[in-house]
Enzyme design. Structure first.
Site, PDB file in Angstrom:
ATOM      1  N   ALA A   1      -4.402 -14.946   7.559  1.00 16.39           N
ATOM      2  CA  ALA A   1      -5.326 -15.530   6.585  1.00 16.39           C
ATOM      3  C   ALA A   1      -5.248 -17.051   6.542  1.00 16.39           C
ATOM      4  O   ALA A   1      -6.262 -17.738   6.380  1.00 16.39           O
ATOM      5  CB  ALA A   1      -5.043 -14.959   5.198  1.00 16.39           C
TER       6      ALA A   1
ATOM      7  N   HIS B   1       1.408  -2.729   8.737  1.00 11.27           N
ATOM      8  CA  HIS B   1       0.349  -2.967   7.752  1.00 11.27           C
ATOM      9  C   HIS B   1       0.856  -3.088   6.310  1.00 11.27           C
ATOM     10  O   HIS B   1       0.233  -2.534   5.396  1.00 11.27           O
ATOM     11  CB  HIS B   1      -0.684  -1.836   7.810  1.00 11.27           C
ATOM     12  CG  HIS B   1      -1.448  -1.767   9.081  1.00 11.27           C
ATOM     13  ND1 HIS B   1      -2.232  -0.682   9.425  1.00 11.27           N
ATOM     14  CD2 HIS B   1      -1.567  -2.639  10.101  1.00 11.27           C
ATOM     15  CE1 HIS B   1      -2.789  -0.889  10.600  1.00 11.27           C
ATOM     16  NE2 HIS B   1      -2.394  -2.073  11.035  1.00 11.27           N
TER      17      HIS B   1
ATOM     18  N   ALA C   1      -6.022  -6.046   9.809  1.00  9.73           N
ATOM     19  CA  ALA C   1      -6.305  -7.415  10.262  1.00  9.73           C
ATOM     20  C   ALA C   1      -7.723  -7.840   9.886  1.00  9.73           C
ATOM     21  O   ALA C   1      -7.935  -8.940   9.365  1.00  9.73           O
ATOM     22  CB  ALA C   1      -6.103  -7.529  11.770  1.00  9.73           C
TER      23      ALA C   1
END
Length: 671
Positions: free
Chosen positions: A89, A606, A651
């Site tokens: 990010a 994740h 993602a």
């Protein structure tokens, strides 16, 4: 597209001709190519080192911050926005926010850049980053319900973060996942913008989709075409992958041309990848921090700088305001930098809560145990950790494909195998010269998504659901999955940490997409250099085991369905002395499968939800505008703010989240 596919076609013809030659001659020709390649790489590195454009990546921190020596601060430095973490990010935010030339943006990253590492853009070699300086090398606590084992969690310590060391799967999740996100905000300002109808524009904003003649059923009108992130069906497409997909279809998992539309994600398909037309991995560093972006005078990037805490000011009785951060260099020297407008934490689902807690924002009793001043009592910080557990199943490959030989690495139980080394050098040469071959694989080449309550599908696998089926529906909607089954044309153990036995093997893997077990991230100490304590609490609920047992039954059905069944050895004729292979999965009892699941569970990379977007009274840490509850001038933007984990790979939602955050922030400051 013809010009893009031509190098691959040439490589295929070269490989076909090469296979006609005697094995010794094949080896000589491949080795010769590798030697030539090695010389070329050396020359190119010299040229690139001389021609690199000047960027504003800084490691001399006195140029951008004020040192803290002996308790005194010297100098002064201030930016409009300070970004903490240059991961998946953070790179997006740095690029988008610096598009406004009036905003001075500082990005602080604990690692360095990976772009000059020879493995960084080779899709199949991301495991080379594991257990290196590019990896935080996180291990969980011993898992009480998973054979009491500690689990290794690879986490990227570099620009691009985990986008630089994942399986490159371009997948959004189910549309209702995001409708659920919006509903969980209970009408707070900005809540409706997270509904799929509104949020989906950010997927298209970052995407540059490359159509493929082999997948012509994809509706290009539903795909983004002008974003910075190249995606498509690039990468290796092995013959065994096609066997898997055909078997899925024959087993009752219908083929879907595109798993990333409003129609949902149920079905099976060759996955779309974050790989470009030249066979290179696409990361958020390569896509967003281009030479043109790095040349912007209002963007500065500090690498090898670890943030130790956020700095706050404010009068008593007022909500404290974030005014900067403190960080340290590799020698431990401290520096401070101020943020005129705000601080944004994008350090990921493990390190974002760590930084917040080190700064006094977190569960009061936990912080007090380390003598950390409690600025804001926030029980939600570090709570509700969610992850996608994956179970690996292994099978012999009767076709003896080039890909399945990759299961057997160059290390032969601690000894270097010259034949394997030679083969890998040939693969590397093929990749470097023609951008093709086994090293273009994203590893997980195909996937199928389904539900654990699909009675018709499970009946074909020999499973009769109880009536009534009391299993909790943890999905976000009737069209959303809770099971993923993906295929790898090679096998591996514990993320490749353990050598796989010699031979040709493939893997089929089950993923629990919507777990009901949640864990925590907690401080080990008040020292920023001490890794946080990560406890995902795998299988704390029976629900999660039940779903994965049903998923294993589906795997058993698929592997015994043509044409996959003919591509693997019959269990009666195989001699598995390793105990690794699962050809007899259909004959195992539920109890035996459950034991295997508890023993083999690993992370799918994740982790999410440790600084959730939700009302504060519901354990939320940030509001729908990503502002931290109870403080001013502080936002969080990474997978830690997911209200609940998506039913797919994370993602893509994280990149879209950052695109949305950039719009929120730029909108707050005006054009």
């Amino acid at each position: 597209m013809a010009s893009l596919e031509r190098p691959h076609a040439v490589a295929d013809r070269y490989s076909a001709v090469l296979r006609l030659l005697p094995a010794p001659l094949q080896a000589i020709l491949r080795l010769r190519s590798a030697v030539v390649l090695g010389a070329l790489v050396v020359v190119l590195r010299v040229v690139l080192s001389r021609s690199r454009r000047k960027s504003r990546k800084i490691t001399d921190f006195e140029r951008i911050a004020r040192p803290v020596r002996g308790g005194e601060k010297t100098g002064a430095s201030e930016y409009d926005v300070v970004l903490v973490g240059g991961g998946t990010a953070g790179c997006v935010l740095a690029s988008r926010l610096s598009e406004n030339p009036k905003l001075r943006v500082l990005l602080i990253e604990a690692g360095g850049s990976s772009v000059h590492n020879p493995f960084s853009r080779v899709p199949a070699l991301y495991h080379r980053f594991f257990h290196t300086g590019y990896d935080w090398e996180i291990f969980t606590t011993p898992q009480e319900h998973a054979a009491s084992k500690r689990k290794y969690w690879p986490r990227g310590r570099m620009l691009g973060g985990c986008s630089s060391m994942n399986a490159m799967i371009f997948h959004h999740g189910a549309p209702t996942d995001f409708d659920e996100w919006a509903a969980m905000q209970k009408g707070q300002e900005g809540a409706s913008e997270w509904q799929y109808e509104n949020f989906s524009k950010y997927f298209r904003k970052f995407e540059k989709f490359h159509p493929s003649k082999d997948y012509s059923l994809v509706d290009v009108a539903l795909r983004g075409s002008a974003g910075p992130v190249n995606v498509g069906y690039f990468g290796n497409n092995s013959e065994t992958t096609q066997h898997f997909l055909e078997a899925c279809h024959n087993a009752g998992l219908e083929r879907s041309p595109d798993l990333n539309t409003a129609k949902g994600t149920l079905g099976s398909s060759k996955v779309l990848t974050f790989i470009d037309s030249q066979g290179r991995r696409v990361t958020t560093e390569s896509a967003y921090l281009t030479p043109e972006v790095l040349a912007r005078p209002n963007l500065v990037i500090a690498t090898h700088a670890q943030v130790t805490r956020i700095l706050f000011e404010g009068a008593e009785g007022e909500a404290p305001r974030a005014v900067g951060v403190q960080f340290q260099d590799r020698k431990g020297e401290l520096f401070e930098v101020r943020a005129k407008r705000e601080v944004i934490i994008s350090a990921g689902a493990i390190h974002t809560p760590q930084i917040l807690m080190l700064s006094g924002i977190g569960p009061a009793d936990h912080l007090s145990s380390f003598n950390i001043h409690v600025l804001v009592d926030h029980p939600g910080v570090g709570a509700h950790l969610m992850d996608h557990p994956v179970i690996d199943f292994h099978f012999r490959d009767k076709t003896k494909s080039r890909m399945s030989a990759l299961s057997y690495d160059a290390q032969k139980f601690g000894k270097v195998d010259p034949a394997a080394v030679l083969k890998q050098l040939a693969y590397f040469a093929e990749y470097k010269i023609w951008a093709s071959g086994p090293l273009t694989t994203n590893v997980a080449e195909a996937a199928a998504f389904t539900r654990s309550d699909d009675a018709g599908l499970l009946a074909k696998a020999g499973v009769t659901l109880p009536a009534p089926d009391d299993l909790e529906d943890s999905t976000s909607g009737s069209g959303a999955p809770d099971i993923e089954i993906f295929f790898t044309p090679m096998s591996y153990i514990e993320h490749g940490r353990v050598p796989f036995p010699p031979g040709h093997h493939v893997g089929v893997h089950t993923v629990l997409l919507r777990p009901t077990s949640t864990g925590t991230v907690r401080l080990q100490s008040a020292k920023p250099s001490d890794a946080p304590i990560v406890d995902p609490k795998y299988f704390a609920t029976q629900h999660d085991i039940t779903v994965l047992v049903r998923a294993a039954r589906l795997v058993a059905h698929i592997i015994n369905t043509a044409p996959f069944s003919s591509a693997t050895l019959d269990p009666a004729g195989s001699s598995d002395t390793s105990g690794l292979l699962n050809h007899n999965l259909a004959q195992q009892s539920d109890a035996e499968i459950e034991a295997l699941i508890r023993d083999r569970v690993e992370t799918l990379y994740h982790p999410a939800c440790t600084a959730r977007m939700a009302p504060r009274e519901d354990g939320g840490v940030v509001d729908p505008l990503l502002r931290v509850h109870g403080v001013q001038g502080l936002r969080v933007c990474d997978a830690s703010v997911f209200p609940t984990i998506t039913s797919g790979h994370t993602a893509s939602p994280t990149i879209a989240l950052a695109e949305r955050a950039a719009d929120i922030i730029l909108g707050a400051y005006g054009e």
